[in-house]
Motif scaffolding. Structure first.
Motif, PDB file in Angstrom:
ATOM      1  N   GLY A  43       0.818  -1.191   0.000  1.00 26.17           N
ATOM      2  CA  GLY A  43       0.000   0.000   0.000  1.00 26.17           C
ATOM      3  C   GLY A  43       0.856   1.247   0.000  1.00 26.17           C
ATOM      4  O   GLY A  43       2.007   1.232   0.410  1.00 26.17           O
ATOM      5  N   PRO A  44       0.320   2.364  -0.498  1.00 22.33           N
ATOM      6  CA  PRO A  44       1.071   3.619  -0.478  1.00 22.33           C
ATOM      7  C   PRO A  44       1.435   4.030   0.940  1.00 22.33           C
ATOM      8  O   PRO A  44       0.706   3.750   1.892  1.00 22.33           O
ATOM      9  CB  PRO A  44       0.091   4.616  -1.112  1.00 22.33           C
ATOM     10  CG  PRO A  44      -0.839   3.780  -1.920  1.00 22.33           C
ATOM     11  CD  PRO A  44      -0.982   2.505  -1.160  1.00 22.33           C
TER      12      PRO A  44
ATOM     13  N   PHE B  88      -6.002  -4.334  -7.450  1.00 22.71           N
ATOM     14  CA  PHE B  88      -5.372  -4.241  -6.142  1.00 22.71           C
ATOM     15  C   PHE B  88      -6.244  -3.324  -5.295  1.00 22.71           C
ATOM     16  O   PHE B  88      -6.384  -2.148  -5.601  1.00 22.71           O
ATOM     17  CB  PHE B  88      -3.959  -3.683  -6.316  1.00 22.71           C
ATOM     18  CG  PHE B  88      -3.080  -3.763  -5.102  1.00 22.71           C
ATOM     19  CD1 PHE B  88      -2.258  -2.708  -4.750  1.00 22.71           C
ATOM     20  CD2 PHE B  88      -3.059  -4.900  -4.319  1.00 22.71           C
ATOM     21  CE1 PHE B  88      -1.426  -2.785  -3.634  1.00 22.71           C
ATOM     22  CE2 PHE B  88      -2.238  -4.992  -3.192  1.00 22.71           C
ATOM     23  CZ  PHE B  88      -1.418  -3.928  -2.854  1.00 22.71           C
ATOM     24  N   LEU B  90      -7.247  -1.415  -1.880  1.00 25.81           N
ATOM     25  CA  LEU B  90      -6.574  -0.809  -0.742  1.00 25.81           C
ATOM     26  C   LEU B  90      -7.572  -0.138   0.174  1.00 25.81           C
ATOM     27  O   LEU B  90      -8.454   0.587  -0.271  1.00 25.81           O
ATOM     28  CB  LEU B  90      -5.555   0.228  -1.230  1.00 25.81           C
ATOM     29  CG  LEU B  90      -4.343  -0.325  -1.964  1.00 25.81           C
ATOM     30  CD1 LEU B  90      -3.734   0.719  -2.886  1.00 25.81           C
ATOM     31  CD2 LEU B  90      -3.304  -0.814  -0.969  1.00 25.81           C
ATOM     32  N   PHE B 103      -2.526   3.624   4.621  1.00 23.77           N
ATOM     33  CA  PHE B 103      -3.040   2.518   3.837  1.00 23.77           C
ATOM     34  C   PHE B 103      -2.689   1.161   4.444  1.00 23.77           C
ATOM     35  O   PHE B 103      -1.642   0.992   5.082  1.00 23.77           O
ATOM     36  CB  PHE B 103      -2.466   2.569   2.421  1.00 23.77           C
ATOM     37  CG  PHE B 103      -3.032   3.682   1.577  1.00 23.77           C
ATOM     38  CD1 PHE B 103      -2.564   4.972   1.700  1.00 23.77           C
ATOM     39  CD2 PHE B 103      -4.039   3.426   0.647  1.00 23.77           C
ATOM     40  CE1 PHE B 103      -3.088   6.007   0.931  1.00 23.77           C
ATOM     41  CE2 PHE B 103      -4.559   4.444  -0.133  1.00 23.77           C
ATOM     42  CZ  PHE B 103      -4.081   5.732   0.008  1.00 23.77           C
ATOM     43  N   GLY B 104      -3.572   0.206   4.195  1.00 21.00           N
ATOM     44  CA  GLY B 104      -3.257  -1.175   4.498  1.00 21.00           C
ATOM     45  C   GLY B 104      -2.352  -1.758   3.422  1.00 21.00           C
ATOM     46  O   GLY B 104      -1.973  -1.061   2.470  1.00 21.00           O
ATOM     47  N   ASP B 105      -2.033  -3.022   3.560  1.00 23.48           N
ATOM     48  CA  ASP B 105      -1.120  -3.669   2.617  1.00 23.48           C
ATOM     49  C   ASP B 105      -1.811  -4.117   1.340  1.00 23.48           C
ATOM     50  O   ASP B 105      -1.149  -4.605   0.426  1.00 23.48           O
ATOM     51  CB  ASP B 105      -0.438  -4.859   3.287  1.00 23.48           C
ATOM     52  CG  ASP B 105       0.571  -4.417   4.339  1.00 23.48           C
ATOM     53  OD1 ASP B 105       0.801  -5.181   5.290  1.00 23.48           O
ATOM     54  OD2 ASP B 105       1.116  -3.299   4.200  1.00 23.48           O
ATOM     55  N   ARG B 108      -4.749  -8.334  -3.421  1.00 22.42           N
ATOM     56  CA  ARG B 108      -4.639  -8.541  -4.863  1.00 22.42           C
ATOM     57  C   ARG B 108      -5.747  -9.502  -5.269  1.00 22.42           C
ATOM     58  O   ARG B 108      -5.738 -10.668  -4.895  1.00 22.42           O
ATOM     59  CB  ARG B 108      -3.281  -9.140  -5.198  1.00 22.42           C
ATOM     60  CG  ARG B 108      -3.056  -9.434  -6.672  1.00 22.42           C
ATOM     61  CD  ARG B 108      -2.719  -8.182  -7.441  1.00 22.42           C
ATOM     62  NE  ARG B 108      -1.559  -7.489  -6.912  1.00 22.42           N
ATOM     63  CZ  ARG B 108      -1.188  -6.268  -7.299  1.00 22.42           C
ATOM     64  NH1 ARG B 108      -1.896  -5.619  -8.206  1.00 22.42           N
ATOM     65  NH2 ARG B 108      -0.116  -5.705  -6.771  1.00 22.42           N
TER      66      ARG B 108
END
Lengths: 112, 112
Positions: A43-44, B88, B90, B103-105, B108
């Motif tokens: 994530g960003p 993806f 987020l 942000f989270g990870d 996908r």
């Protein structure tokens, strides 16, 4: 929405300063300028943000043009961990929710 | 400190199947919550945002929906996935609009 223009890619050597430019000529008067960076499949990550004055934090500095139509993210001493895609984005200050709209960003490559 | 959790990290689903992605935030109260989608090679697109429990706003018409059953829980759903839902996803939070988003990870999502 305000549009941003960034170079597609930039390169730097380790330990050297990096200046990442962004044009946001249609930014509104209440929009903050945010910078984020993103590694592949992550994530960003927030880097820095500002409204009118130049800003500094432990990660970077943000230089904002007097007319606010452009800004420059400054990494004072690039490291290999700084290699990422960097996005500048005007936060939607005029709305109630702070929408971020990333463009294509700048791919920063850092050479050892 | 505040943390954001998003799961699963990867998901492969057949066309027409349902979807549920969950996001939770810890260490803060009444956060602004966001769902974004990042398609391959494209920028970030805001899907939904929420300023409080049960309050959901949609940015674009689509096959997805969001819910916020608890203060720090944000769920992205679909009844029947389309191929175009691949991407993806987020989740992000911020303490207030125009403040940095965290942000989270990401998840996908691949649709087969």
């Amino acid at each position: 929405d305000a549009k941003t223009t960034q170079p597609n890619s930039m390169e730097s050597n380790e330990e050297e300063p990096v200046h990442l430019p962004c044009n946001h000529s249609t930014i509104s008067g209440t929009d903050y300028i945010h910078w984020y960076r993103q590694l592949p499949s992550q994530g960003p990550e927030y880097v820095i943000h500002g409204l009118t004055s130049n800003v500094n934090n432990r990660m970077a500095s943000l230089a904002i043009a007097e007319d606010r139509k452009s800004s420059t993210l400054i990494l004072h001493r690039a490291t290999l961990r700084d290699a990422a895609v960097y996005y500048c984005t005007p936060g939607a200050g005029g709305t109630s929710y702070g929408k971020l709209t990333f463009g294509q960003g700048t791919i920063l490559t850092v050479h050892p | 400190s505040q943390t954001i959790h998003q799961w699963p990290a990867t998901l492969v689903q057949p066309v027409g199947s349902p979807l549920s992605l969950e996001c939770t935030v810890e260490g803060t109260s009444n956060p602004n919550l966001y769902w974004y989608r990042q398609a391959a090679g494209r920028g970030l697109q805001l899907l939904f945002y929420s300023v409080g429990i049960g309050q959901i706003s949609s940015e674009v018409p689509q096959n997805l929906s969001a819910s916020r059953p608890q203060d720090r829980q944000f769920i992205l759903s679909s009844k029947k996935l389309l191929l175009s839902d691949s991407g993806f996803y987020l989740c992000a939070w911020s303490p207030r609009p125009n403040q940095p988003q965290h942000f989270g990870d990401g998840t996908r999502l691949s649709i087969l």
